[in-house]
Structure formats: structure tokens, C-alpha cells
Design a protein around this motif. Structure first.
Motif, short mmCIF file in Angstrom:
data_model
loop_
_atom_site.label_atom_id
_atom_site.label_comp_id
_atom_site.label_asym_id
_atom_site.label_seq_id
_atom_site.Cartn_x
_atom_site.Cartn_y
_atom_site.Cartn_z
N ARG A 459 0.83 -1.21 0.00
CA ARG A 459 0.00 0.00 0.00
C ARG A 459 0.86 1.26 0.00
O ARG A 459 0.62 2.21 -0.74
CB ARG A 459 -0.90 0.02 1.24
CG ARG A 459 -2.24 -0.64 1.06
CD ARG A 459 -3.03 -0.55 2.33
NE ARG A 459 -2.79 -1.69 3.21
CZ ARG A 459 -3.09 -1.73 4.50
NH1 ARG A 459 -3.62 -0.68 5.08
NH2 ARG A 459 -2.86 -2.80 5.20
N GLY A 460 1.87 1.27 0.89
CA GLY A 460 2.74 2.44 0.97
C GLY A 460 3.49 2.70 -0.32
O GLY A 460 3.61 3.85 -0.76
N ALA A 461 3.99 1.62 -0.94
CA ALA A 461 4.73 1.80 -2.19
C ALA A 461 3.82 2.31 -3.30
O ALA A 461 4.21 3.20 -4.08
CB ALA A 461 5.37 0.47 -2.59
N CYS A 482 -2.99 4.08 4.37
CA CYS A 482 -1.63 3.60 4.62
C CYS A 482 -1.36 3.54 6.12
O CYS A 482 -1.92 4.31 6.91
CB CYS A 482 -0.62 4.52 3.94
SG CYS A 482 -0.81 4.55 2.14
N GLY A 483 -0.49 2.60 6.49
CA GLY A 483 -0.17 2.41 7.90
C GLY A 483 0.63 3.56 8.47
O GLY A 483 1.27 4.33 7.74
N VAL A 484 0.59 3.69 9.81
CA VAL A 484 1.31 4.75 10.52
C VAL A 484 2.41 4.10 11.35
O VAL A 484 2.16 3.13 12.05
CB VAL A 484 0.35 5.54 11.42
CG1 VAL A 484 1.08 6.62 12.20
CG2 VAL A 484 -0.78 6.16 10.59
N PRO A 485 3.66 4.63 11.29
CA PRO A 485 4.08 5.76 10.45
C PRO A 485 4.22 5.35 9.00
O PRO A 485 4.38 4.17 8.69
CB PRO A 485 5.44 6.13 11.05
CG PRO A 485 5.96 4.85 11.63
CD PRO A 485 4.76 4.13 12.14
N TRP A 486 4.14 6.33 8.11
CA TRP A 486 4.30 6.04 6.69
C TRP A 486 5.69 5.50 6.41
O TRP A 486 6.67 5.91 7.06
CB TRP A 486 4.10 7.32 5.88
CG TRP A 486 2.69 7.81 5.80
CD1 TRP A 486 1.56 7.09 5.99
CD2 TRP A 486 2.27 9.14 5.51
NE1 TRP A 486 0.44 7.86 5.84
CE2 TRP A 486 0.85 9.14 5.54
CE3 TRP A 486 2.93 10.32 5.22
CZ2 TRP A 486 0.10 10.28 5.29
CZ3 TRP A 486 2.18 11.47 4.97
CH2 TRP A 486 0.78 11.45 5.00
N PRO A 487 5.82 4.61 5.44
CA PRO A 487 7.15 4.20 5.00
C PRO A 487 7.94 5.42 4.51
O PRO A 487 7.35 6.39 4.00
CB PRO A 487 6.88 3.22 3.86
CG PRO A 487 5.46 2.79 4.03
CD PRO A 487 4.75 3.93 4.69
N ARG A 492 8.59 10.79 2.00
CA ARG A 492 9.40 11.71 1.20
C ARG A 492 8.66 12.15 -0.05
O ARG A 492 8.80 13.31 -0.48
CB ARG A 492 10.72 11.03 0.85
CG ARG A 492 11.60 10.87 2.09
CD ARG A 492 12.87 10.10 1.84
NE ARG A 492 13.67 10.03 3.06
CZ ARG A 492 14.81 9.37 3.18
NH1 ARG A 492 15.32 8.73 2.13
NH2 ARG A 492 15.46 9.36 4.33
N ALA A 493 7.84 11.26 -0.62
CA ALA A 493 7.04 11.65 -1.78
C ALA A 493 6.03 12.74 -1.40
O ALA A 493 5.82 13.70 -2.16
CB ALA A 493 6.32 10.44 -2.37
N VAL A 494 5.42 12.62 -0.22
CA VAL A 494 4.45 13.62 0.23
C VAL A 494 5.15 14.96 0.48
O VAL A 494 4.67 16.03 0.06
CB VAL A 494 3.73 13.13 1.50
CG1 VAL A 494 2.90 14.26 2.11
CG2 VAL A 494 2.84 11.95 1.18
N VAL A 495 6.31 14.93 1.15
CA VAL A 495 7.02 16.18 1.43
C VAL A 495 7.49 16.83 0.13
O VAL A 495 7.40 18.06 -0.04
CB VAL A 495 8.20 15.90 2.38
CG1 VAL A 495 9.07 17.15 2.52
CG2 VAL A 495 7.68 15.48 3.75
N ASP A 496 7.96 16.03 -0.80
CA ASP A 496 8.38 16.58 -2.10
C ASP A 496 7.21 17.25 -2.80
O ASP A 496 7.35 18.32 -3.40
CB ASP A 496 8.97 15.48 -2.98
CG ASP A 496 10.33 15.00 -2.48
OD1 ASP A 496 10.94 15.70 -1.64
OD2 ASP A 496 10.77 13.92 -2.91
N SER A 525 11.73 9.76 12.47
CA SER A 525 13.17 9.60 12.25
C SER A 525 13.67 10.44 11.08
O SER A 525 14.87 10.67 10.95
CB SER A 525 13.49 8.12 12.00
OG SER A 525 12.92 7.67 10.78
N ASP A 526 12.76 10.91 10.23
CA ASP A 526 13.15 11.68 9.05
C ASP A 526 12.98 13.19 9.28
O ASP A 526 12.98 13.97 8.34
CB ASP A 526 12.30 11.25 7.86
CG ASP A 526 13.04 11.39 6.53
OD1 ASP A 526 14.28 11.28 6.53
OD2 ASP A 526 12.38 11.61 5.50
#
Length: 588
Positions: A459-461, A482-487, A492-496, A525-526
């Protein structure tokens, strides 16, 4: 000779007559009446004096209160001075307390049950208190205009409760009222709150009508006694919530016994109760439930019949599934006319009584044709394994790629999407959802529902590729699956995508829903990789005024929330030193 009497009266006068006796009795009665009336009068007089005195005392107390509230400048206080007013108020207060009647003693409540789970670490307990205080009216999180750059503590409470339950902690006794108030205000908190609060919350809820939801919802979490006599007693005499809890517990322990228990009173249950009881059979559904569900197809309630049919179609080996498969095979066949190797569709021309008994609704919704409506229901109810056999052993992906004659493709694919979700069939869901290249409006079904069938990592991918292809305008529902926390790739795709939207000059509130999800779902962690986004960029020519500052504030709030989440998790792992009552929230 006449014998005289000592009184010199006639002998008849010497004996009192009956009339005289009556007169004496009447005189005596009048005397008693007068005495009774005098007594009543005295009592009423004393009562009147008491009432007058009580009224005078109430009026006097009212004068004292009114003078104190209005102030000596606006009303002359009793006694002529403020000191005299305070002296009189003190004297009257003591008198009123001394004259109060003692309350009737009630029955002492039973002790609260013990909770043997380990207590929260000190820092985690203080964090919980801060989260609960933030959601209270007038707290730090009470919204008034813009949110600012600080984290929304109230929105982190669900995640905190989930993590605390995963660690197996018990709730602090002093915070139980605030936890119950929070769960009362937000139904999405109730399951995790009641699990965390434990048996003491249910005990406490009996003494506050505002928390009665805990008695209704919390009873479903308690496993009833497994003894047959106790089971039968609760099933016959218990409240509805207790009976649902019992049926669910027995279902987990012995599915066949639960079905037999439900069948024993099925005919006497109300329609709405039958529907709820039937829905509890979804857990652990098995072929041995088929005879009971087949009988439910003849139920008086249309919704009960539809639910029974839905459950039977989720059993690929059931007789109803076989009947639906036979009907669907007659409607969807290989297209042998043009040599294209595609699919031919012949929609049903009528919805007969047998089809209606098996859960096919005869009347279509507005804007939908009857034949397309009947076809969709038949295909959705048929086991998906039928189509490999029907179409020459093709795989789901190969079947989806086949051309469909006469414009039936969208109807057929939409029905297959519904079947994949209902039957939780990952290969079919994977084939139908395909690569995330088409917008929602161009797909055959609901990608968000199909995504829920796939494993969490997949799902995350898929969501990451969807966001990279389409941005965030249609991503909200996909991200919610999608599960929490996101992969990390998804995060990174959302932030981009957010950074691209900022650089394009969009306003941040157009993406407030996605930004809120990111605050709760990005992997902490990111966090530090995002720090440069919190800087206020220089305004570009033609850019919306102030947009850069608003974006910087949104990213600052995102960073502050992620840092706070990281600290929260460390506190629950007892990795943060217990440094006392001060617990500042991390900020950007």
C-alpha cells in the motif's frame, strides 16, 4: 306508700335518662373539639411563626448577599458599614451550617476493581496530562483563528493512546475523569481510551451519567464467563450491549456455539437487533454458518436479508455463491463473434424472485439502468475464482486486459472491484488497481478501497508512486489507507509534493488536510531532513503575497509535531529521564 329518695326528687329523676347521656356525650365532644381546635391553632400559629422566621432569615441572608455583590458604594450595607456586613455574614454562615439537617446516609459504593498493569513512566504521565489539558475548553489548543507554528496536541492523543496500549500501561487514577471526558467528546478515541483506562473507568462511569457511553461500549471489551449457565443467563437476560459482547466472545472461542446461541432466540429478536447480531458473524465466518445464513435469506427485514446474502457471498463454497456463479457465467462469456478473444456481456433481462431472495435488489438507484444494476450485483456476488475457469485459465491481470464488447467494460470492472474488496482478494485487487497512472475518475472502481486489500508495505509503495504521478490533489483518501508511520519513500514523496506546491505559489491551506495527515503519519526519524523547509523563502515576482510565510509556518508546525512525537515515543519507552513537573513541548 311511696318510698322517697335521699334527694327528695322523683325516682325517675334519680336515674339519668338516655337523652341526658347523649347531652353529656355531646358536651364532652364539644369540649374535645374545642381543645383539638385550640391545639391545631397553636400548632398552626407556631408553624406560621416558624415559616415567618424562616422567610425573614432567607430575606436577611438575601440582603447580605445582595449588598456584598453590589458593593457598599451602590447600596448601604446592613449594619451601616462593610465591617458590620462581614460580621453579620460570618455569623449567619455559622448559624446556617450549624442548623443544617444531616443528610440521609447512602450505601457505600463498592471499591474500584484493581488494575494490575504497570504504571506509566513519570514523563509519559505528565505528557498525557498536557495532551488532555490541551483539548479542554480554553486550553492551549482551543482554536481561535490561525493555528500558529506549535503542534496540535489534541490531534496527537489518539496516537499516544495506541502506543500506551501497545506497551500495556494502566491509566493514572487522577486522569480517568479527563480521559472519559475526552472519549465522550470524540467517538474515535473511545476504543483505545477504554482499553487504556481499564476496569476502573467502567466503575467510575456508573456514577456520572455523562460517561454512560463507557458502560455501553466498554462492556463489549469484557469477555463474559465461559460457563454454560452464565452464558445462557446473560444471553436471555442481559442488556443488548452485554449480549453483543457475549456473542462476540463466544464466537472467538467456539464459532459454532455462537451461531447456535443466536439461532436459539432468532425469531424473537427485533429486526435492528437481528442485523447487529448477524454482523457479528463476520469474524470467523465459516461454511458451518451457511445453514443459518440461508434461513436468514427469508427474514422479514430487507436489510437482514441483504446482510445474510453478503456474508454468504464471502463464503466461496456456499450454495448461494454457487448460484450466483451460475447466473454470472450466463452473463459474462468469451466473445467468439469477432475473433478478438475478448469478453461478451449479456445483462439479465429480469430480476426474478429467486434472484431477489439471494440478495439482488430489483430497483436501481437514480441514474442507473436496471440491467446494468442487476449485472453488477450478480458479478460482485460471484466468487472471483469463477472467471479464470470461464475465460480459459487466464490470470486476473490477463482478464482485466481483455477487451469487453458493447461498452460493458466499466460496469464489469466496477463489479469486479466490489468483489475484490468484499472477498479480500489481493491478486484481483492488485490487477484492478494497476499502476497509479490514471486519476480516480478514469479508473474502474475506488482505488482507496482496493488499496485496503493489499498488504501494508505494498500500500505504501503504491501510494508513493501515486503521489509522485498526480501530486496531492487526489491523494488524501489514498494516504488515509496507509499504515502509521508512513514508509520513508511515501513520506518523502508527500514532502516533495508539498515543496512543489509551495514553489508553484499555491497557498498552504489548500493542502491543510494532507499537512495534518503528515504531522500525524510521517516517520519522526526523518524529521531533521525537513528542517530547511521551515525557513521563510524570499518572495518571488508574481507570487501570492505572504504565501511564503504561511508555508514556512506550516512546515515549522510539521517539524515541531514530528519532534514532539519522537519525544512522546521515547517517554513511553521510558527512555527520557524523569526530571520533574516541567515538560515543555518541543518546537521548531
Amino acid at each position: 306508700m311511696t318510698v322517697g329518695t335521699g334527694t327528695g326528687r322523683h325516682p325517675r329523676e334519680a336515674q339519668p335518662s338516655n337523652g341526658g347521656a347523649r347531652e353529656e356525650q355531646e358536651d364532652h365532644g364539644h369540649v374535645e373539639y374545642r381543645e383539638d381546635r385550640e391545639k391545631r391553632g397553636n400548632h398552626e400559629e407556631r408553624e406560621d411563626r416558624g415559616n415567618r422566621k424562616e422567610r425573614e432569615e432567607q430575606e436577611g441572608w438575601g440582603e447580605l448577599v445582595a449588598a456584598a455583590l453590589l458593593g457598599a458604594e451602590r447600596r448601604r450595607p446592613p449594619g451601616g458599614s462593610v465591617t458590620a456586613l462581614l460580621d453579620a455574614a460570618a455569623t449567619e454562615t455559622v448559624r446556617r451550617r450549624a442548623g443544617a439537617r444531616p443528610a440521609v446516609p447512602g450505601q457505600r459504593p463498592a471499591h474500584a476493581p484493581a488494575d494490575g498493569r504497570p504504571p506509566l513512566p513519570g514523563a509519559a504521565e505528565r505528557r498525557l496530562a498536557a495532551l488532555l489539558a490541551d483539548r479542554a475548553p480554553g486550553g492551549a489548543g482551543a482554536a481561535s483563528g490561525r493555528r500558529g507554528a506549535g503542534p496540535d496536541l489534541g490531534e496527537l492523543l489518539p496516537q499516544w493512546l495506541t502506543e500506551a496500549n501497545a506497551h500495556g500501561y494502566r491509566a493514572p487514577t487522577a486522569l480517568l475523569p479527563a480521559l472519559l471526558d475526552a472519549a465522550r467528546a470524540r467517538t474515535d478515541l473511545r476504543a483505545e481510551t477504554l482499553a487504556f483506562a481499564g476496569p476502573r473507568a467502567l466503575w467510575l462511569a456508573r456514577y456520572n451519567a455523562d460517561w454512560k457511553f463507557a458502560l455501553r461500549d466498554g462492556v463489549r471489551r469484557r469477555a463474559p464467563d465461559g460457563r454454560p449457565d452464565e452464558t445462557e443467563k446473560v444471553w436471555q437476560e442481559g442488556l443488548f450491549a452485554e449480549r453483543v459482547a457475549l456473542l462476540t466472545a463466544v464466537r472467538r472461542r467456539d464459532p459454532d456455539a455462537a451461531t447456535a446461541l443466536l439461532a436459539s432466540t432468532w425469531q424473537t429478536e427485533r429486526a435492528e437487533d437481528r442485523l447487529m447480531f448477524l454482523d457479528s458473524l463476520r469474524e470467523g465466518l465459516r461454511l458451518s454458518d451457511e445453514p443459518f445464513l440461508e434461513r436468514a435469506l427469508a427474514d422479514r427485514s430487507r436489510t437482514v436479508r441483504a446482510t445474510a446474502a453478503e456474508l454468504l457471498t464471502a463464503l466461496p463454497g456456499s450454495a448461494l455463491a454457487a448460484r450466483m456463479a451460475d447466473r454470472a457465467r450466463g452473463c459474462v462469456t468469451p466473445d467468439r463473434t469477432g475473433g478478438s478473444g475478448g469478453i461478451a456481456v449479456t445483462a439479465p433481462s429480469a430480476c426474478d424472485a429467486d434472484m431477489q431472495r439471494d440478495g439482488i435488489a430489483p430497483k436501481p438507484p437514480s441514474g442507473r439502468g436496471e440491467r446494468a444494476w442487476w449485472l453488477g450485483q450478480l458479478v460482485e456476488a460471484a466468487p472471483l475464482e469463477v472467471w479464470g475457469e470461464q475465460l480459459g485459465g487466464a490470470t486476473p491481470a490477463e482478464i482485466i486486459a481483455l477487451p469487453v464488447a458493447d461498452g460493458w467494460r466499466d460496469d464489469l470492472h466496477a463489479a469486479w472491484c466490489g468483489a475484490a474488496v468484499r472477498q479480500r482478494n489481493a491478486p484481483w485487487a492488485r490487477a484492478l488497481i494497476g499502476e497509479p497512472t490514471d486519476p480516480f475518475a478514469e479508473g474502474p472502481g475506488d482505488p482507496a478501497k482496493l488499496l485496503s486489500v493489499l498488504p501494508e508495505e505494498e500500500r505504501g509503495a503504491w501510494a508513493a508512486r501515486f503521489v509522485a504521478a498526480h501530486g496531492l490533489s487526489e491523494a488524501f483518501r489514498v494516504l488515509g489507507m496507509c499504515g502509521v508511520p508512513w514508509p520513508l519513500p511515501l513520506g518523502r514523496a508527500v514532502v516533495d509534493a508539498l515543496e512543489i506546491a509551495r514553489d508553484a505559489g499555491s497557498y498552504p491551506w489548500s493542502f491543510s488536510g494532507v499537512m495534518g495527515l503528515a504531522e500525524r503519519c510521517l516517520d519522526p526519524s526523518d524529521t531533521e531532513r525537513l528542517a530547511p523547509l521551515a525557513a521563510v523563502p524570499d518572495e518571488k515576482e508574481g507570487e501570492s503575497p505572504g504565501a511564503g510565510a504561511y508555508w514556512a509556518e506550516s512546515f515549522q508546525r510539521l517539524l515541531a509535531t514530528l519532534r514532539l512525537r519522537s519525544v512522546m515515543l521515547a517517554e513511553l519507552r521510558n527512555e527520557v529521564p524523569d526530571s520533574g513537573p516541567e515538560l515543555p513541548a518541543p518546537n521548531g
